[in-house]
Design a protein around this motif. Structure first.
Motif, PDB file in Angstrom:
ATOM      1  N   VAL A 161       0.748  -1.161   0.078  1.00 63.85           N
ATOM      2  CA  VAL A 161       0.011  -0.010   0.023  1.00 63.85           C
ATOM      3  C   VAL A 161       0.803   1.333  -0.052  1.00 63.85           C
ATOM      4  N   PHE A 193      -7.280   4.182   0.544  1.00 66.32           N
ATOM      5  CA  PHE A 193      -6.614   3.771   1.687  1.00 66.32           C
ATOM      6  C   PHE A 193      -7.302   4.222   2.949  1.00 66.32           C
ATOM      7  N   CYS A 204      -7.512  -3.111  -0.498  1.00 68.00           N
ATOM      8  CA  CYS A 204      -6.978  -1.895  -1.158  1.00 68.00           C
ATOM      9  C   CYS A 204      -5.931  -2.075  -1.955  1.00 68.00           C
TER      10      CYS A 204
END
Length: 595
Positions: free
Chosen positions: A70, A410, A431
């Motif tokens: 991420v 996010f 995500c």
């Protein structure tokens, strides 16, 4: 002490002692050391075959891997750059610069991995040092320490917090939440940042060193072109009005191309029109950053799909050897863009400038070319061209139009987890899937983003830590600490645990320290009849605070080369900082997590 120890305990203590010695020695990779220790324990029968590789499926391991992916997506989308761009200035006094960069570093570290936060901000800090003509060493160490401090604020900010949270779930039935670390972590981070900004940087040794630190190996400057898109803010401006922005990004504007013709000289006072092309000279990162700041397009961008679901584009540097297919031909002649979907963005020719259009320039043997295109096509096209890609000279193009979408995804993942609607690993996995589907990160980057050495280390030590705990080894250590501090108040025993854990973290990986110290903290709490949470929080803070050496935390290792530091430089600022952390953390823990 050994008379009351079982065979299992003796073996596991000896095995961990060997692991510690090997990790401190540092001559063998720490993941190999940990994995070898796991294999030895399995062969010897102290870890069952069913539990041998259970660590690889442990939630802490999964969360750490997903957070790294991420973090890469947020950097690729320009979300992190968007925040950092507001704080970079070479005109501020050094304490103010350190303070602002530290606050930004700590904030980013709370929401993305602290190593990723440092990787981005270190480049900006070095650039600011170069422009201010001062040593980057004066600000790099404070920045590294600030990103370590910021990671303590949230569950996902640093691996030790994830390890502690998952251990609590195993022994107490409930994990820590996303912001359970915030009260103590924020207090420690604020105090630490004030120290490094006002006092700490003055303790860094002032030995003779160059006024600037180079941020990377120089492979030459490229001459490239940028297209002026419709609606650009640069339309109607004179070339000279872009000079300050170009200087800020260490880039030179060489001239202007209009209607396929290069205007005479540098065209300084020419007004920019739609579909003009600026001729630029700089390194790939400078060119990419300037185009993003000025909101310009790469030449030929209209040939690349750039929608919300398009794949990410990559910049690749490659040298032209003797006999290459491209030698003696231009990009237009080879139809690189129309046939192969790859743009020849720039050419570096031993520092020489040229007036030909980049796409019409005859490529020569020895030139270094800068290619732009989808990652999956570049390998095929470079082989067809006969050029040799340079090692570690591949750069992902930041997709700035996707920044808000990346931030939104996010934040949604975090919100779902905090609200208790979705398990954190699942929300982070969702995500990641969305980032891949939207082309924010590529399949290759998913795997490249994960620090596999840390994953193997953690996954190998988890079964060993459980075996030590099940054998009563951690309880034995806890009893020793309690015996040595008999009659002391609980807060003093907590302080001893924090000091011991902090010392281990300066010598070992912080994940390994957290895995070993967490069960000891719980056993100490049970032995003195105290609540376990203060002791787990103490371990979480102490495991992250590795400021005395460059080997305790990866961030300290990363800055060692660029900052020109020696091994003995870290403790000068790190020792008073660790004492300050203890002075702040213990009262904060006792206040927010009563004994």
């Amino acid at each position: 002490m050994t008379t009351g120890m079982t065979t299992d305990q003796i073996f596991l203590f000896a095995l961990f002692a060997c692991v510690f010695v090997m990790l401190i020695w540092g001559k063998i990779r720490y993941d190999l050391v940990a994995f070898s220790a796991l294999v030895v324990a399995v062969v010897a029968g102290f870890v069952t075959t069913n539990e041998a590789f259970s660590g690889f499926g442990h939630p802490a391991v999964v969360i750490i891997a997903l957070v790294l992916i991420v973090s890469r997506g947020l950097m690729n989308s320009g979300a992190v750059e968007l925040i950092a761009g507001f704080v970079l200035s070479s005109n501020r006094p050094l304490p103010l610069h350190i303070g602002i960069m530290s606050v930004v570093g700590a904030t980013l570290s709370a929401i993305i991995n602290n190593v990723a936060a440092l990787a981005l901000l270190m480049t900006l800090d070095i650039q600011a040092a170069e422009k201010a003509k001062r040593a980057a060493a004066l600000s790099l160490m404070p920045l590294s320490f600030a990103t370590i401090l910021g990671g303590m604020i949230t569950l996902i900010g640093t691996p030790p917090n994830i390890v502690i949270a998952q251990y609590r779930e195993r022994v107490l039935g409930e994990s820590y939440g996303m912001f359970d670390f915030a009260p103590v972590g924020l207090a420690v981070a604020v105090g630490g940042i004030l120290f490094v900004a006002l006092i700490g940087w003055r303790l860094i040794p002032q030995r003779d060193r160059p006024s600037t630190i180079q941020s990377g190996e120089d492979t030459g400057l490229y001459v490239a072109e940028a297209e002026i898109p419709e609606g650009s803010d640069t339309i109607g401006k004179r070339i000279t009005e872009l000079y300050p922005l170009a200087r800020e990004h260490d880039l030179t504007i060489l001239g202007l191309v209009r209607a396929n013709r290069r205007l005479p000289g540098f065209a300084r006072y020419e007004e920019i029109q739609k579909d003009d092309h600026l001729v630029l000279e700089g390194d790939p990162k400078s060119i990419e950053a300037f185009l993003g700041a000025a909101k310009l397009n790469y030449a030929g961008k209209d040939k690349h799909e750039v929608g919300l679901t398009s794949s990410s584009l990559t910049l690749l540097e490659a040298i032209v050897p003797d006999g290459a297919r491209v030698s003696g031909h231009s990009s237009n002649e080879l139809r690189l863009l129309s046939r192969h979907g790859v743009t020849l963005l720039g050419v570096s020719r031993q520092g020489k400038r040229f007036r030909e259009r980049v796409r019409k320039l005859k490529i020569r043997t020895g030139d270094v070319v800068l290619l732009l295109g989808p990652e999956e096509q570049l390998a095929e096209v470079t082989a067809w061209m006969g050029v040799l890609p340079l090692a570690d000279k591949q750069h992902t193009v930041i997709q700035r139009k996707k920044a808000s979408m990346a931030i939104g995804l996010f934040m949604a993942a975090i919100a779902l987890s905090v609200a208790g609607l979705v398990y954190l690993p699942i929300s982070l996995a969702g995500c990641v899937i969305a980032f891949v589907g939207l082309g924010i990160i590529s399949g290759r980057e998913v795997y490249e983003s994960v620090e596999w050495k840390v994953i193997v280390l953690l996954a190998s030590l988890i079964p060993l830590g459980i075996a030590l705990e099940n054998s009563g080894g951690t309880k034995l250590i806890a009893e020793l600490i309690v015996a040595q501090t008999q009659g002391w108040p609980a807060w003093a025993i907590l302080t001893v645990l924090v000091v011991v854990t902090m010392t281990l973290s300066d010598l070992l990986n912080n994940v390994a320290t957290a895995l070993i110290a967490a069960p000891i903290g719980v056993d100490v709490a049970q032995a003195i009849g105290a609540a376990p949470d203060p002791f787990l929080m103490g371990v979480a803070v102490a495991a992250s605070c590795a400021f005395l050496t460059p080997i305790g935390h990866k961030n300290n290792t990363i800055i060692m080369g660029p900052g020109g530091y020696r091994f003995g430089d870290y403790w000068r600022m790190g020792l008073p900082l660790e004492l300050l952390v203890i002075a702040i953390a213990i009262p904060a823990i006792l206040f927010f997590w009563p004994l």
